[in-house]
Design an enzyme around this catalytic site. Structure first.
Site, PDB file in Angstrom:
ATOM      1  N   GLY A 195      -2.310  -2.764  12.154  1.00 56.94           N
ATOM      2  CA  GLY A 195      -0.921  -2.096  11.536  1.00 56.94           C
ATOM      3  C   GLY A 195      -0.981  -0.555  11.581  1.00 56.94           C
TER       4      GLY A 195
ATOM      5  N   ASP B 194       0.335  -3.158  16.257  1.00 57.57           N
ATOM      6  CA  ASP B 194       1.456  -3.169  15.285  1.00 57.57           C
ATOM      7  C   ASP B 194       2.302  -4.062  15.706  1.00 57.57           C
ATOM      8  OD1 ASP B 194       2.061  -0.836  12.907  1.00 57.57           O
ATOM      9  OD2 ASP B 194       3.748  -2.123  13.410  1.00 57.57           O
TER      10      ASP B 194
ATOM     11  N   GLU C 165      -5.278   0.226   7.309  1.00 58.36           N
ATOM     12  CA  GLU C 165      -4.715   0.876   5.910  1.00 58.36           C
ATOM     13  C   GLU C 165      -3.982  -0.424   5.685  1.00 58.36           C
ATOM     14  OE1 GLU C 165      -2.502   1.228   3.674  1.00 58.36           O
ATOM     15  OE2 GLU C 165      -1.380   3.252   4.164  1.00 58.36           O
TER      16      GLU C 165
ATOM     17  N   ASP D 132       0.697  11.596   2.270  1.00 57.90           N
ATOM     18  CA  ASP D 132       0.000  11.240   1.196  1.00 57.90           C
ATOM     19  C   ASP D 132      -1.310  11.706   1.485  1.00 57.90           C
ATOM     20  OD1 ASP D 132      -1.930   9.989  -0.818  1.00 57.90           O
ATOM     21  OD2 ASP D 132      -1.091   7.961  -0.698  1.00 57.90           O
TER      22      ASP D 132
ATOM     23  N   HIS E 110       6.558   6.072   6.939  1.00 58.25           N
ATOM     24  CA  HIS E 110       5.483   6.556   7.729  1.00 58.25           C
ATOM     25  C   HIS E 110       5.293   8.065   7.273  1.00 58.25           C
ATOM     26  CE1 HIS E 110       4.757   3.192  10.371  1.00 58.25           C
ATOM     27  NE2 HIS E 110       6.082   2.968  10.280  1.00 58.25           N
TER      28      HIS E 110
ATOM     29  N   GLU F  63      -2.525 -12.328  14.641  1.00 58.28           N
ATOM     30  CA  GLU F  63      -2.857 -13.757  14.497  1.00 58.28           C
ATOM     31  C   GLU F  63      -2.535 -14.362  16.048  1.00 58.28           C
ATOM     32  OE1 GLU F  63      -2.100 -12.831  10.173  1.00 58.28           O
ATOM     33  OE2 GLU F  63      -1.347 -12.405  12.096  1.00 58.28           O
TER      34      GLU F  63
ATOM     35  N   HIS G 280       0.699   7.554  -2.912  1.00 56.86           N
ATOM     36  CA  HIS G 280       2.153   6.849  -2.557  1.00 56.86           C
ATOM     37  C   HIS G 280       2.313   5.451  -3.157  1.00 56.86           C
ATOM     38  CE1 HIS G 280       0.237   4.845   0.928  1.00 56.86           C
ATOM     39  NE2 HIS G 280       1.214   3.836   0.796  1.00 56.86           N
TER      40      HIS G 280
ATOM     41  N   ARG H   3      -4.741   9.740   0.689  1.00 58.45           N
ATOM     42  CA  ARG H   3      -4.831   8.618   1.521  1.00 58.45           C
ATOM     43  C   ARG H   3      -5.388   9.017   2.866  1.00 58.45           C
ATOM     44  NH1 ARG H   3      -1.712   7.380   5.928  1.00 58.45           N
ATOM     45  NH2 ARG H   3      -1.500   5.323   6.731  1.00 58.45           N
TER      46      ARG H   3
ATOM     47  N   GLU I 239       2.247  -7.462  -0.388  1.00 57.94           N
ATOM     48  CA  GLU I 239       2.511  -7.524   1.116  1.00 57.94           C
ATOM     49  C   GLU I 239       1.595  -8.278   1.859  1.00 57.94           C
ATOM     50  OE1 GLU I 239       5.205  -3.538   2.019  1.00 57.94           O
ATOM     51  OE2 GLU I 239       3.135  -3.421   2.450  1.00 57.94           O
TER      52      GLU I 239
END
Length: 627
Positions: A313, A335, A386, A285, A279, A364, A555, A288, A395
């Site tokens: 996320g 998350d 993100e 970054d 994190h 889900e 990153h 981003r 991923e």
């Protein structure tokens, strides 16, 4: 990809084995068991390991709860009291398996002693034993490894760890409600709200376990049948701070092992995002984070003010807080890692607890169980996430975000944010890296080249590539409209054509003016994959960022696919106007959907004066990013 990998059915495949095994299909039914018969449960203390068929000494129970209640009533032993909190998602499953087997082994050992204990004394000693073993502060879990294997054959209690966790959770809720009755008399409104939120979170956590149940049962069976293989297959190393791919030697060992019937690609993924370093890296970054901040805050009025927003996320909650600052009336931050504990505190610390609600779980599962704080018929106006990984799709988080899009986003007016992604390819020259070994502090270390090349050509690599090493144009492979694209479109094939940049002739081994035409050839040592992201909803302020070599490094860096520079490296002739053209393919790995396989079918050549194509070389390059 090394040439040893073969797949007769699919020449593009980068997998080690064919993936048509029927056994895998048995475990791909979203946790559904064809055999839905009820289990027969045995209590911890009453089961006789020496006389299991005796109904007097080994009573059976139709439910797990009744088996546990029997232990409490007759032995004074409460298994639930020794389990970790039900909210401890990372440790509960493993701790429960170890505890059940430890208790059964203790009872078995006591049964073999000459002096027989009465029921309450057995329960007392078992309680003392568990407290003693749990009280040890030992970072080495080797002692617990022996208890991964069932002590009792066909132990139904081990098959129902999820039910055990649910019983633990119910007990915690009852305890909380009973303990707060007096407070409710004086602070009814505030406490009711807190209890409602607590229950909602607990319900969300229940949904988290549903998808894991089939894996859990299969894992128990694997441990019982082949403990050594199961232990080695089930271990996963943690990701490094910047999500770098695993050590190459370890990956080779992993690929050589027998394919496990259960491939848990989720647990390590979510656990890795509990690492603070990941994190910190993402927040630092600035390309981003600043792009998201500008895109959200500069579009506060048209997109976020008084809108319902979902952040999938969410991590530390930074994007959720940007949305709250932009005026969103409700932000749902989702998350599935325990970083959410810090996110909740960060939200409150910044004064947005009335706007941002943090929910833990897989999106889900939360959708399926209606575990999200949405009113009946309420939809989501903007989905912020993100989700990008190396080479964009590493991923494989985007399908989860798309599931929320399809189920929850407001039709017509809702939007993903960002809403457009693009993937690019370009060619690079690595001569400086290779030539370094020719003179290392005045020493010739040329034999190191072969070792380095063997490593570089094993898998795809993630690194920052200097723009000065890029010798071709940057060609777009594919563009996705994130509001409309379908899951199957994320695995794709795309044609490409690369030609030398104007300055590329300077990288040839000799000046292009040399009489020897071979001297004008510029080697292409590796292909570079990068992506661009656009926040370009119509009638809004457009913001974008790039992970290409020509932009400030992020990153995500770039993903590099090396040719073999010592044996089969393509080159483009400056004078003849050579190009490299072909087809690029990216798809999710068949055994691990969070990994990606890439294959490039390429050829080099040029157009003759008669407009025919003069092919100089061709080949197929296969590389993978293994999660």
């Amino acid at each position: 990809m090394s040439s040893s990998r073969k797949n007769n059915d699919d020449p593009w495949s980068s997998s080690d084995e064919d993936d048509d095994d029927d056994d895998d299909d048995l475990l791909d039914n979203d946790g559904e068991d064809d055999d839905d018969d009820r289990f027969t449960f045995r209590s911890i203390c009453s089961y006789s390991h020496n006389h299991p068929s005796s109904s007097d000494s080994s009573p059976t129970f139709d439910t797990l709860a009744s088996a546990l209640e029997y232990d409490v009533a007759h032995y004074g032993f409460n298994l639930l009291g020794h389990l970790p909190p039900s909210s401890d998602e990372d440790d509960f499953f493993e701790c429960a398996i170890v505890l059940v087997n430890k208790c059964r082994q203790f009872v078995k050992d006591k049964e073999n002693e000459e002096k027989k204990l009465d029921e309450m004394e057995l329960g007392k000693q078992l309680n003392d034993y568990v407290k003693t073993t749990q009280g040890k502060e030992d970072d080495d879990d080797e002692d617990d490894v022996a208890y991964y294997k069932p002590v009792m054959e066909d132990d139904a209690m081990l098959m129902c760890i999820d039910e055990l966790q649910e019983l633990k959770r119910k007990g915690e809720i009852e305890s909380t409600q009973n303990g707060s009755e007096e407070d409710n008399a004086t602070e009814a409104t505030g406490t009711t709200k807190e209890n409602s939120e607590t229950i909602h979170k607990l319900q969300s956590q229940v949904s988290l376990l549903e998808k894991e149940l089939s894996r859990a049962k299969a894992l128990i069976g694997t441990l019982a049948n082949d403990d050594d293989d199961a232990m080695s297959d089930g271990s996963c190393s943690s990701n490094e701070e910047e999500k770098a791919p695993p050590n190459k030697t370890e990956k080779k060992k992993r690929r050589k092992k027998k394919k496990s019937p259960v491939v848990d690609t989720d647990s390590y993924y979510f656990t890795s995002y509990s690492n603070t370093g990941i994190h910190e890296t993402m927040l630092r970054d600035t390309v981003r984070t600043a792009a998201y901040e500008e895109a959200i805050l500069s579009n506060a009025k048209p997109l976020f003010r008084n809108k319902v927003v979902m952040d999938i996320g969410c991590g530390t909650g930074v994007l959720s807080l940007f949305c709250a600052k932009a005026g969103a009336k409700k932000v749902i931050a989702v998350d599935n890692s325990d970083i959410l504990n810090q996110a909740e505190r960060i939200v409150k610390l910044n004064g947005f607890e009335n706007v941002v609600t943090c929910v833990r779980g897989k999106i889900e599962s939360l959708i399926e169980t209606k575990g999200l704080p949405l009113d009946d018929g309420e939809t989501v106006d903007i989905i912020v996430s993100e989700w990008m990984g190396y080479a964009l799709f590493f991923e494989t988080m985007l399908p989860s975000v798309m599931a929320a899009r399809d189920a929850l986003m407001t039709p017509t007016t809702g939007s993903m944010f960002p809403n457009v992604s693009k993937i690019f390819i370009e060619g690079a020259n690595g001569s400086q890296r290779l030539n370094y070994w020719d003179n290392v502090h005045s020493l010739n270390m040329a034999p190191m080249k072969e070792r380095m090349v063997a490593e570089l050509t094993d898998e795809a690599w993630v690194e920052v590539v200097d723009d000065a090493k890029i010798v071709t144009n940057r060609a777009m492979l594919i563009e996705h409209n994130l509001n409309t694209c379908k899951d199957e479109e994320l695995d794709f094939e795309a044609p490409f054509e690369l030609h030398l940049r104007n300055h590329a002739g300077g990288l040839s081994q000799q000046p292009p003016s040399s009489a020897n035409q071979d001297d004008a050839v510029v080697p292409i040592h590796h292909l570079v994959i990068s992506f661009d992201i656009n926040f370009s909803v119509p009638d809004t302020n457009v913001v974008s960022f790039s992970t290409g070599c020509q932009s400030t490094p992020t990153h995500w860096k770039q993903t590099v696919l090396w040719f073999d520079p010592m044996h089969n490296c393509p080159g483009l002739n400056v004078r003849d106007g050579d190009v490299m053209r072909g087809t690029f393919r990216m798809k999710r790995n068949a055994e691990n959907h969070r990994a990606i396989d890439m294959a490039v079918s390429w050829e080099t050549g040029h157009i003759r004066e008669d407009s025919s194509w003069a092919r100089l070389a061709d080949g197929v390059l296969k590389r993978s990013l293994i999660a």
